[in-house]
Write a protein that holds these residues in place. Sequence first.
Motif, PDB file in Angstrom:
ATOM      1  N   LEU A 265      -6.621   4.576  -5.328  1.00  0.00           N
ATOM      2  CA  LEU A 265      -6.873   5.335  -4.111  1.00  0.00           C
ATOM      3  C   LEU A 265      -5.639   6.159  -3.785  1.00  0.00           C
ATOM      4  CD1 LEU A 265      -6.427   3.261  -0.859  1.00  0.00           C
ATOM      5  CD2 LEU A 265      -5.741   2.395  -3.072  1.00  0.00           C
ATOM      6  N   ASP A 266      -5.831   7.165  -2.955  1.00  0.00           N
ATOM      7  CA  ASP A 266      -4.734   8.049  -2.534  1.00  0.00           C
ATOM      8  C   ASP A 266      -4.451   7.861  -1.053  1.00  0.00           C
ATOM      9  OD1 ASP A 266      -4.395   9.334  -5.065  1.00  0.00           O
ATOM     10  OD2 ASP A 266      -6.214  10.474  -4.666  1.00  0.00           O
ATOM     11  N   LEU A 267      -3.160   7.796  -0.708  1.00  0.00           N
ATOM     12  CA  LEU A 267      -2.724   7.661   0.680  1.00  0.00           C
ATOM     13  C   LEU A 267      -1.536   8.591   0.924  1.00  0.00           C
ATOM     14  CD1 LEU A 267      -2.802   3.783   1.157  1.00  0.00           C
ATOM     15  CD2 LEU A 267      -4.225   5.435   2.385  1.00  0.00           C
ATOM     16  N   PRO A 268      -1.412   9.132   2.126  1.00  0.00           N
ATOM     17  CA  PRO A 268      -0.320  10.079   2.407  1.00  0.00           C
ATOM     18  C   PRO A 268       0.973   9.394   2.857  1.00  0.00           C
ATOM     19  CG  PRO A 268      -1.776   9.983   4.286  1.00  0.00           C
ATOM     20  CD  PRO A 268      -2.368   9.057   3.248  1.00  0.00           C
ATOM     21  N   LEU A 269       1.212   8.162   2.394  1.00  0.00           N
ATOM     22  CA  LEU A 269       2.405   7.443   2.823  1.00  0.00           C
ATOM     23  C   LEU A 269       2.817   6.443   1.757  1.00  0.00           C
ATOM     24  CD1 LEU A 269       1.434   4.677   5.385  1.00  0.00           C
ATOM     25  CD2 LEU A 269      -0.250   5.970   4.104  1.00  0.00           C
ATOM     26  N   GLU A 270       4.107   6.050   1.819  1.00  0.00           N
ATOM     27  CA  GLU A 270       4.621   5.060   0.883  1.00  0.00           C
ATOM     28  C   GLU A 270       4.465   3.679   1.492  1.00  0.00           C
ATOM     29  OE1 GLU A 270       8.468   4.342  -2.066  1.00  0.00           O
ATOM     30  OE2 GLU A 270       8.419   6.041  -0.679  1.00  0.00           O
ATOM     31  N   LEU A 271       3.967   2.737   0.684  1.00  0.00           N
ATOM     32  CA  LEU A 271       3.644   1.406   1.178  1.00  0.00           C
ATOM     33  C   LEU A 271       4.651   0.362   0.731  1.00  0.00           C
ATOM     34  CD1 LEU A 271      -0.188   1.322   0.344  1.00  0.00           C
ATOM     35  CD2 LEU A 271       0.889   2.017   2.501  1.00  0.00           C
ATOM     36  N   ASN A 272       4.760  -0.674   1.543  1.00  0.00           N
ATOM     37  CA  ASN A 272       5.453  -1.893   1.131  1.00  0.00           C
ATOM     38  C   ASN A 272       4.386  -2.789   0.505  1.00  0.00           C
ATOM     39  OD1 ASN A 272       6.176  -4.729   1.317  1.00  0.00           O
ATOM     40  ND2 ASN A 272       7.964  -4.061   2.492  1.00  0.00           N
ATOM     41  N   PRO A 273       4.423  -2.987  -0.828  1.00  0.00           N
ATOM     42  CA  PRO A 273       3.333  -3.716  -1.499  1.00  0.00           C
ATOM     43  C   PRO A 273       3.057  -5.100  -0.926  1.00  0.00           C
ATOM     44  CG  PRO A 273       4.712  -2.618  -3.104  1.00  0.00           C
ATOM     45  CD  PRO A 273       5.409  -2.484  -1.785  1.00  0.00           C
ATOM     46  N   GLU A 274       4.083  -5.902  -0.723  1.00  0.00           N
ATOM     47  CA  GLU A 274       3.889  -7.274  -0.242  1.00  0.00           C
ATOM     48  C   GLU A 274       3.272  -7.293   1.151  1.00  0.00           C
ATOM     49  OE1 GLU A 274       6.532 -11.298   0.611  1.00  0.00           O
ATOM     50  OE2 GLU A 274       7.337  -9.723  -0.685  1.00  0.00           O
ATOM     51  N   GLU A 275       3.776  -6.447   2.030  1.00  0.00           N
ATOM     52  CA  GLU A 275       3.238  -6.383   3.394  1.00  0.00           C
ATOM     53  C   GLU A 275       1.804  -5.875   3.395  1.00  0.00           C
ATOM     54  OE1 GLU A 275       3.956  -3.898   7.545  1.00  0.00           O
ATOM     55  OE2 GLU A 275       5.539  -3.946   6.027  1.00  0.00           O
ATOM     56  N   THR A 276       1.523  -4.875   2.541  1.00  0.00           N
ATOM     57  CA  THR A 276       0.184  -4.297   2.481  1.00  0.00           C
ATOM     58  C   THR A 276      -0.833  -5.316   1.993  1.00  0.00           C
ATOM     59  OG1 THR A 276       1.117  -2.105   2.042  1.00  0.00           O
ATOM     60  CG2 THR A 276      -1.202  -2.438   1.498  1.00  0.00           C
ATOM     61  N   VAL A 277      -0.474  -6.078   0.956  1.00  0.00           N
ATOM     62  CA  VAL A 277      -1.379  -7.116   0.455  1.00  0.00           C
ATOM     63  C   VAL A 277      -1.684  -8.128   1.552  1.00  0.00           C
ATOM     64  CG1 VAL A 277      -1.552  -9.077  -1.137  1.00  0.00           C
ATOM     65  CG2 VAL A 277      -0.717  -6.868  -1.970  1.00  0.00           C
ATOM     66  N   PHE A 278      -0.667  -8.538   2.288  1.00  0.00           N
ATOM     67  CA  PHE A 278      -0.852  -9.508   3.369  1.00  0.00           C
ATOM     68  C   PHE A 278      -1.779  -8.961   4.458  1.00  0.00           C
ATOM     69  CE2 PHE A 278       0.470 -11.078   7.570  1.00  0.00           C
ATOM     70  CZ  PHE A 278       0.231 -12.444   7.407  1.00  0.00           C
ATOM     71  N   ARG A 279      -1.551  -7.730   4.896  1.00  0.00           N
ATOM     72  CA  ARG A 279      -2.337  -7.142   5.986  1.00  0.00           C
ATOM     73  C   ARG A 279      -3.795  -6.946   5.599  1.00  0.00           C
ATOM     74  NH1 ARG A 279       0.137  -1.726   7.800  1.00  0.00           N
ATOM     75  NH2 ARG A 279      -1.430  -1.946   9.452  1.00  0.00           N
ATOM     76  N   ILE A 280      -4.026  -6.475   4.380  1.00  0.00           N
ATOM     77  CA  ILE A 280      -5.401  -6.208   3.961  1.00  0.00           C
ATOM     78  C   ILE A 280      -6.166  -7.510   3.739  1.00  0.00           C
ATOM     79  CG2 ILE A 280      -6.832  -5.201   2.129  1.00  0.00           C
ATOM     80  CD1 ILE A 280      -4.666  -3.032   1.859  1.00  0.00           C
ATOM     81  N   ASN A 281      -5.506  -8.506   3.172  1.00  0.00           N
ATOM     82  CA  ASN A 281      -6.191  -9.784   2.957  1.00  0.00           C
ATOM     83  C   ASN A 281      -6.578 -10.461   4.258  1.00  0.00           C
ATOM     84  OD1 ASN A 281      -6.578 -10.106   0.171  1.00  0.00           O
ATOM     85  ND2 ASN A 281      -4.461 -10.718  -0.141  1.00  0.00           N
TER      86      ASN A 281
END
Length: 265
Positions: free
Chosen positions: A63-79
């Motif tokens: 997927l495409d997003l207009p921002l840089e993500l913190n992978p660990e935080e993103t996985v936690f938030r989405i789960n």
Amino acid sequence: MRYFLHISYDGTRYNGWQLQPNARGVQQILNESLQTIFQTEINTVGSGRTDTGVHAAEQFVHLDLPLELNPEETVFRINKILPKDISLNAICQVGPEAHARFDAISRTYEYRISLKKNPFLADFAYYLSRKPDVEKMNEAAQYLLGYEDFTAFSKVKGDTKHYNCHIYEAHWREETDALVFTIRANRFLRGMVRLVVGTLLSVGKGKISVSQFQQIIKSQDRSKASGAAPPEGLFLTKVEYPEHYFEEQKKLFYHHLNAAPAGES
């Protein structure tokens, strides 16, 4: 910025992976969860489809997003907002041309059969009360490696442009009170694995011979194959990309980022 997501799901409650206008697919649930987090329209692309009731231990999505993500935080938030039967396992940045579907070089499926009735496996294995002839099924499965056109194991009214697949391995193994069929190929037709399994089981049950199985492949006639095996036993277990693919994609991402004109990202 483009990202690859590694996800797993129990497909029991879903009408397959693909977005559909009048059905609930895994892709829809994932998109909605991502949109809740990022407050923007999300369009994901999967490495391949799975049918209604089929599971995935390993599915890749981009997927495409207009921002840089913190992978660990993103996985936690989405789960935290995904339902319990869908899991985001990892996320990584990739180059702008990376493609979850077109860059994949192989997919592996496993089909699980339980030879002992077990209520805890009802959604994850096909129960057979009698063990089929595994030796004959393995003999028949080897013919899959010698052909490319698998029209005989395709859905009748699919939108497929061609029916050619390169199958790299196909075999059964025995486990305690279980049989597991593994098949690996560059691509699969819709419903193909379940039709292959169903027809191999006809060999194992003595309904057709090994040579008749070969003739079914050669016939390119869907009506000659047996019925499809039930969906609950089928798992997408592995999606492979070229060696060092993700390391190279990270390099491409940072090259693209550094080459962008001032003010762009």
